[in-house]
Design an enzyme around this catalytic site. Sequence first.
Site, PDB file in Angstrom:
ATOM      1  N   LYS A 121      -4.094  21.296 -26.281  1.00  0.00           N
ATOM      2  CA  LYS A 121      -4.224  19.688 -26.683  1.00  0.00           C
ATOM      3  C   LYS A 121      -4.299  19.782 -28.186  1.00  0.00           C
ATOM      4  CE  LYS A 121      -7.077  15.674 -25.643  1.00  0.00           C
ATOM      5  NZ  LYS A 121      -8.161  15.460 -24.921  1.00  0.00           N
ATOM      6  N   ASP A 133       0.891  10.963 -33.561  1.00  0.00           N
ATOM      7  CA  ASP A 133       1.120  12.047 -34.237  1.00  0.00           C
ATOM      8  C   ASP A 133       1.024  13.336 -33.601  1.00  0.00           C
ATOM      9  OD1 ASP A 133      -1.514  12.327 -33.991  1.00  0.00           O
ATOM     10  OD2 ASP A 133      -2.245  12.127 -35.988  1.00  0.00           O
ATOM     11  N   ARG A 184      -7.173  24.225 -22.887  1.00  0.00           N
ATOM     12  CA  ARG A 184      -8.098  24.066 -21.906  1.00  0.00           C
ATOM     13  C   ARG A 184      -7.381  24.558 -20.678  1.00  0.00           C
ATOM     14  NH1 ARG A 184      -7.599  17.227 -21.829  1.00  0.00           N
ATOM     15  NH2 ARG A 184      -5.530  17.355 -21.675  1.00  0.00           N
ATOM     16  N   ASP A 260      -4.291   7.732 -15.347  1.00  0.00           N
ATOM     17  CA  ASP A 260      -3.717   8.804 -15.754  1.00  0.00           C
ATOM     18  C   ASP A 260      -5.101   9.995 -16.242  1.00  0.00           C
ATOM     19  OD1 ASP A 260      -4.132   6.800 -18.043  1.00  0.00           O
ATOM     20  OD2 ASP A 260      -3.992   8.340 -19.278  1.00  0.00           O
ATOM     21  N   ASP A 270      -9.931  14.989 -19.529  1.00  0.00           N
ATOM     22  CA  ASP A 270      -9.787  14.113 -20.735  1.00  0.00           C
ATOM     23  C   ASP A 270     -11.066  13.618 -21.127  1.00  0.00           C
ATOM     24  OD1 ASP A 270      -7.062  14.631 -20.525  1.00  0.00           O
ATOM     25  OD2 ASP A 270      -6.331  12.616 -19.798  1.00  0.00           O
TER      26      ASP A 270
HETATM   27  P1  AMP Z   1      -5.084   8.230 -24.365  1.00  0.00           P
HETATM   28  O1  AMP Z   1      -5.156   7.672 -25.678  1.00  0.00           O
HETATM   29  O2  AMP Z   1      -5.739   9.355 -24.099  1.00  0.00           O
HETATM   30  O3  AMP Z   1      -5.514   7.175 -23.124  1.00  0.00           O
HETATM   31  O4  AMP Z   1      -3.595   8.351 -23.883  1.00  0.00           O
HETATM   32  C1  AMP Z   1      -2.664   7.620 -23.862  1.00  0.00           C
HETATM   33  C2  AMP Z   1      -1.412   8.183 -24.145  1.00  0.00           C
HETATM   34  O5  AMP Z   1      -1.054   8.357 -25.556  1.00  0.00           O
HETATM   35  C3  AMP Z   1      -0.983   9.425 -23.554  1.00  0.00           C
HETATM   36  O6  AMP Z   1       0.336   9.800 -23.260  1.00  0.00           O
HETATM   37  C4  AMP Z   1      -1.373  10.603 -24.549  1.00  0.00           C
HETATM   38  O7  AMP Z   1      -0.695  11.746 -24.559  1.00  0.00           O
HETATM   39  C5  AMP Z   1      -0.885   9.635 -25.611  1.00  0.00           C
HETATM   40  N1  AMP Z   1      -1.711  10.061 -26.958  1.00  0.00           N
HETATM   41  C6  AMP Z   1      -3.125   9.877 -27.188  1.00  0.00           C
HETATM   42  N2  AMP Z   1      -3.083  10.462 -28.543  1.00  0.00           N
HETATM   43  C7  AMP Z   1      -2.108  10.951 -29.217  1.00  0.00           C
HETATM   44  C8  AMP Z   1      -1.732  11.560 -30.185  1.00  0.00           C
HETATM   45  N3  AMP Z   1      -2.548  11.841 -31.263  1.00  0.00           N
HETATM   46  N4  AMP Z   1      -0.361  11.849 -30.296  1.00  0.00           N
HETATM   47  C9  AMP Z   1       0.573  11.674 -29.391  1.00  0.00           C
HETATM   48  N5  AMP Z   1       0.251  10.989 -28.187  1.00  0.00           N
HETATM   49  C10 AMP Z   1      -0.916  10.590 -27.899  1.00  0.00           C
HETATM   50 MG    MG Z   2      -4.957  11.575 -23.121  1.00  0.00          MG
END
Ligand code: AMP
Ligand code: MG
Length: 495
Positions: A121, A133, A184, A260, A270
């Site tokens: 991750k 990013d 992980r 998700d 997560d």
């Molecule tokens: P989350 O913010 O964890 O709910 O993730 C929502 C979506 O954004 C998922 O597809 C994650 O894989 C993506 N995501 C979250 N943070 C990043 C990051 N820093 N770079 C790329 N994708 C991200």
């Molecule tokens: Mg995520």
Amino acid sequence: MHALVTEPAAPFSTHRFDNRFARLPPAFYRRVQPTPLADPYLLGISDDAAALLDLDPATCRSEKFLDLLAGNWLPPGAEPLAMLYAGHQFGTFVPQLGDGRAILLGEIVNQKGERWTLQLKGAGLTPFSRTADGRAVLRSTVREYLCSEAMHALGIPTTRALGIAGSDEPVYRETPETAAVLMRLAPSHVRFGSFEVFYARRQPECIKLLADHVIEAHYPQHAGNPDAYEKFLIDVIEGTARLIAHWQAVGFCHGVMNTDKMSIIGLTIDYGPFGFMEAFNPGHICNHSDDQGRYSYENQPYIGLWNCARLAQALTPLIDAEKCNAALARYEGAYLTAYATHLRAKLGLRESLDGDDALASDLLAMLAEHGTDYTIFFRTLSTFEPDASNAALRDMMVNREAFNAWAERYAARLQAESSNAVERRVRMNCVNPKYVLRNYLAQAFIEKINKNKCLQESDPLLAVLRRPFDEQPEFEVYAAPPPDWAKSISVSCSS
Ligand code: AMP
Ligand code: MG
């Protein structure tokens, strides 16, 4: 920063990879290589998690292993990919998410024949990164590491954390931070959203392929059964209900229960803006970005069901709607049974008698009224003596009469099953943790790690989290309620 050892055999050189997810058709993922992390250092290794993969401590501290964690090198047999999924985020359907910064490396079969899929991750951009990013910050990887290992020690199904590589590479969130990659482990990283994406795209053949994969890999008892899909759905629903009942029992708040972030095998996954309840408050919201309190503590069980309904809907091409509804109807019973069982155990009751639910809910109402520390109260409850003043418990309440009245009922209830104080105490201390990952402990730990760049397994915080039910008098301070400065800590989604 850990010193590295020179190790002749490369990590996983004698392991068998059997990458079942990667054998699904390309519609389910995109092949992608990790992006190497600049000047990585070994931040930490969980030898407990490493043992699941038959990895010895020396191998995990080798240069090659650091290269692996940092995305610089892959063992032969790995087939890196980013998984595709969709999801309901705070109630709104987002048709495509996918691993934007996580990369699945492959599936390892250990010497016992157990299977673990490895995921990095924060390993760089993927076709699902959108405008982000692809990186993760040290703070969030350390929080996930601590909490997933702590949840495991509490007996709660979870992904595991194997290790972290750090780097001085800057990552910009609200402020500049530094990058880290977490490895992980889980038997499966498939999410409810992995099904929803194909339902939205009207690709029932993909839903079937994925369901067949998950059943064969994780619910093999149903494979070949004419009702396999329905039975699989029931297992997921009941497993989710039991997982959330367990969260409620220890006061764990996930913070972002989007579909998700719901595991198809009932794991906690997560870790973002999670928190353990301190002052008991059913309406507690641990994620300060959650304005509406959708994912408050008391809402978690309902959201679990709502999320299961989204999964069931995605499975309607395989299971008729009536059967989906019948499966969903089992959630409540599974949840209530599991939760009542936890509460009885927390109260030290062996039998189930009429009035137990009221005894428990009246106690919780009293804790809420007084903002009593949830973990400390239940831990201390094991010292309860029917004929004593129970000052340690009573002093946690302003309204002592209310406590005394409840204590009288509790004493009578213990008497009704001829409860033995010594034996009860032992049982209660196996279910009411002494130590949980309080936000202020995590925050102080992260500040320390940010400075010394080294997460030691011998650190007292990890030691207490790995044995949360054991008295460890030398580390009593880790069981303390939050100091005043820490009551204002807020945790956001930024990671
Ligand atoms: P989350 O913010 O964890 O709910 O993730 C929502 C979506 O954004 C998922 O597809 C994650 O894989 C993506 N995501 C979250 N943070 C990043 C990051 N820093 N770079 C790329 N994708 C991200
Ligand atoms: Mg995520």
